[in-house]
Write an enzyme that holds these catalytic residues in place. Structure first.
Site, short mmCIF file in Angstrom:
data_model
loop_
_atom_site.label_atom_id
_atom_site.label_comp_id
_atom_site.label_asym_id
_atom_site.label_seq_id
_atom_site.Cartn_x
_atom_site.Cartn_y
_atom_site.Cartn_z
N ASP A 48 -7.00 -21.77 13.12
CA ASP A 48 -5.72 -21.45 12.49
C ASP A 48 -4.92 -22.69 12.15
O ASP A 48 -4.25 -22.72 11.11
CB ASP A 48 -4.91 -20.55 13.43
CG ASP A 48 -3.64 -20.02 12.78
OD1 ASP A 48 -3.70 -19.60 11.61
OD2 ASP A 48 -2.59 -20.03 13.44
N GLU A 67 4.51 -25.13 19.03
CA GLU A 67 5.35 -23.97 18.74
C GLU A 67 5.83 -23.35 20.05
O GLU A 67 5.08 -23.27 21.03
CB GLU A 67 4.56 -22.91 17.96
CG GLU A 67 4.02 -23.38 16.63
CD GLU A 67 3.15 -22.33 15.96
OE1 GLU A 67 3.63 -21.67 15.03
OE2 GLU A 67 1.99 -22.17 16.40
N HIS A 107 -3.86 -27.58 8.92
CA HIS A 107 -2.65 -28.39 8.98
C HIS A 107 -2.90 -29.78 9.57
O HIS A 107 -2.52 -30.80 8.98
CB HIS A 107 -1.58 -27.69 9.84
CG HIS A 107 -1.11 -26.38 9.28
ND1 HIS A 107 -1.06 -26.12 7.93
CD2 HIS A 107 -0.66 -25.26 9.89
CE1 HIS A 107 -0.59 -24.90 7.74
NE2 HIS A 107 -0.36 -24.36 8.92
N LYS A 110 6.23 -30.39 2.94
CA LYS A 110 7.40 -30.85 3.69
C LYS A 110 7.87 -32.21 3.17
O LYS A 110 7.05 -33.09 2.87
CB LYS A 110 7.08 -30.92 5.18
CG LYS A 110 6.92 -29.55 5.83
CD LYS A 110 6.65 -29.66 7.31
CE LYS A 110 6.56 -28.29 7.96
NZ LYS A 110 7.86 -27.59 7.98
N ARG A 114 0.82 -1.21 0.00
CA ARG A 114 0.00 0.00 0.00
C ARG A 114 0.85 1.27 0.00
O ARG A 114 0.49 2.27 -0.60
CB ARG A 114 -0.92 0.01 1.22
CG ARG A 114 -1.98 -1.10 1.19
CD ARG A 114 -2.87 -1.04 2.41
NE ARG A 114 -3.66 0.18 2.46
CZ ARG A 114 -4.46 0.51 3.45
NH1 ARG A 114 -4.57 -0.30 4.50
NH2 ARG A 114 -5.15 1.63 3.42
N LYS A 136 -4.26 -19.82 4.17
CA LYS A 136 -5.22 -20.17 5.21
C LYS A 136 -5.13 -19.15 6.36
O LYS A 136 -4.11 -18.45 6.47
CB LYS A 136 -5.00 -21.61 5.70
CG LYS A 136 -3.63 -21.85 6.35
CD LYS A 136 -3.66 -21.60 7.83
CE LYS A 136 -2.31 -21.76 8.47
NZ LYS A 136 -2.25 -21.28 9.86
#
Length: 486
Positions: free
Chosen positions: A232, A213, A237, A179, A47, A145
């Site tokens: 999420d 994570e 996943h 992967k 932007r 996603k």
């Protein structure tokens, strides 16, 4: 390595975190390896009117340090010659006309439009691309996603995008499918006689899929607080990995044949009743703690997170695939932020021998298990029992280890690089189809609805742990434990 066809790739959100952290570095690696056609251009859109020089300066600050030992000044100079910057506000029609002019739209040229933006912009962007003719058959649009917030919004986005692009032009990306270890899961199952006869309820006790994570929400607090771990991570996943584990052998590796088999798995997942949601799901949220010896804040204290937020940063659940191959085998899925370790893995726990004539090691829950490590270091380990040296007939758990980086000396492409090259080459097998996505949302929605209806608050867990104690309790009721607890 074969090169791609000539192409233009356009990154909407080209100055954003995903582009700078993953997409641009992946293309640099592909360029360095000679995988990109000499006539390939990269357009970053943003932007703010920072111009090409400003964008290159941004890449020098944000991307070059990420390349580490792979950075080469001469290679970077050649890569930078591919780069262009274009100012574009997603809501301004005139900016799309300027983009079309800069691209010089040609129906013979592959054009990839990668939408690394908020999902609510997908419809507007695709409609405006169609208006200026950037939707000819050689245009491919990549959607990040999560696609929507629920089944209704996902269907609305897919319907709107489908009016502008054919289904074979739409690439719904899930980078876990790119992967190497996930690809090797198919090779292990369908390329060897050793495993496929055992890949069923008669021989497998349970399956565990974990994506943990150490990171918190970083600068994504506002987005994450609207989304949560279930939307999420789990509906995308984790369910895709479950499909790769549970799918039937496909007749071939052609794109729709593989995706047909994954869809069958999603349709076979037993739906959750309200009673199932209460008994077989765990919702959690991290409180303050420590990661690698450093103190970290609670989720509710993160930037742009509501101080009374009930958004989950952790979810664990027990699923079942209701078909002849998998009936009665629990699939335990788990994902969370601020966990003890950064790890993504699939664990196949085989059944115990019916009668052991040996003293069993204390605490051993499964003599044989296959551990497919997706990150941080990709590998496959097959655990079994072997006799310890000495006079006594005592057994010890050991393993055969396939370390991809040690075994294979070929260059290692990361997931985003592999998938970006697949998009340019027009390969759809590793991307989700519209009906797959709708089925995944249909299965997840009853969980969301029950959580909301019963006002189920997330259970707090200390940052740096493995999540709420209820997560271990979920497995203990089935007589098993998480892999790291064995």
């Amino acid at each position: 390595m074969s090169t791609t066809p000539a192409f233009d790739i356009v990154f909407f959100g080209g100055t954003g975190d995903l582009a700078l952290r993953k997409l641009i570095p992946s293309l640099y690696h592909a360029h360095k390896a000679g995988a990109l056609h000499q006539d390939g251009r990269i357009f970053a859109l943003g932007r703010k009117d920072i111009g090409r020089d400003g964008y290159l300066a941004l890449l020098s600050e944000r991307v070059k340090p990420r390349l580490g030992v792979d950075f080469d000044e001469d290679v970077w100079a050649g890569f930078a010659s591919r780069l262009h910057f274009q100012t574009l506000d997603a809501g301004r029609a005139d900016d799309y006309a300027a983009l079309a002019q800069a691209l010089g739209v040609s129906p013979e040229r592959v054009t990839v439009c990668y939408l690394a933006t908020a999902p609510h912009l997908f419809t507007t962007i695709c409609q405006q691309l169609a208006v200026v003719g950037i939707n000819h058959p050689n245009v491919r649009v990549v959607l990040e996603k999560p696609l929507g917030h629920d089944l209704e919004s996902s269907n609305a986005i897919n319907a709107a995008v489908g009016k502008c692009f054919a289904e074979n032009q739409i690439y719904r990306i899930d980078h876990y499918l790119g992967k190497e270890s996930v690809q090797n899961l198919m090779a292990i199952r369908f390329g060897n006689t050793l495993f496929e006869p055992l890949w069923r309820r008669e021989w497998i006790d349970n399956v565990q899929i974990t994506i943990a994570e150490e990171l918190g929400v970083e600068e994504r607090g506002e987005f994450y607080d609207r989304t949560g771990a279930l939307r999420d991570m789990l509906q995308s996943h984790l369910l895709q990995l479950l499909c790769m584990v549970a799918m039937e052998p496909p007749p071939s590796l052609s794109e729709d044949v593989v995706r047909d088999e994954k869809l069958k798995v999603l349709k076979s997942l037993k739906p959750f009743t309200p009673e199932d949601v209460l008994a077989k799901t765990v919702r959690g949220q991290y409180r303050s703690g420590a990661i690698n010896g450093m103190p970290v804040a609670a989720y509710r204290d993160e930037h742009k997170v509501a101080p009374d937020s009930n958004t989950e940063t952790f979810v664990a659940l027990q699923a079942e695939v209701g078909n002849w191959r998998w009936a009665g085998v629990p699939f335990f899925l788990r994902t969370g932020k601020r966990m003890q370790e950064r790890v993504a893995e699939i664990v196949i726990n085989f059944r115990k021998v019916p009668h052991s004539v040996f003293p069993m090691p204390i605490g051993l829950h499964s003599a044989n298990r296959l551990v497919i490590r997706l990150q941080p270091k990709e590998s496959v380990r097959l655990y079994f029992l072997a006799k310890e040296p000495g006079d006594a007939m005592s057994l010890q758990s050991t393993y055969l280890n396939l370390d991809f980086h040690t075994m294979f000396k070929a260059r290692w492409a990361d997931a985003y690089e592999r998938l970006l090259l697949d998009v340019i080459r027009g390969r759809l097998a590793l991307f989700m189809r519209c009906d797959e996505q709708a089925q995944a949302w249909s299965w997840v929605e009853p969980i969301i609805d029950c959580w909301n209806r019963h006002a189920i608050a997330p259970k707090l867990y200390t940052a740096g742990s493995w999540g709420p104690a209820a997560s271990s309790g979920l497995l203990s009721r089935a007589g098993v434990v998480w892999h790291e607890e064995t």
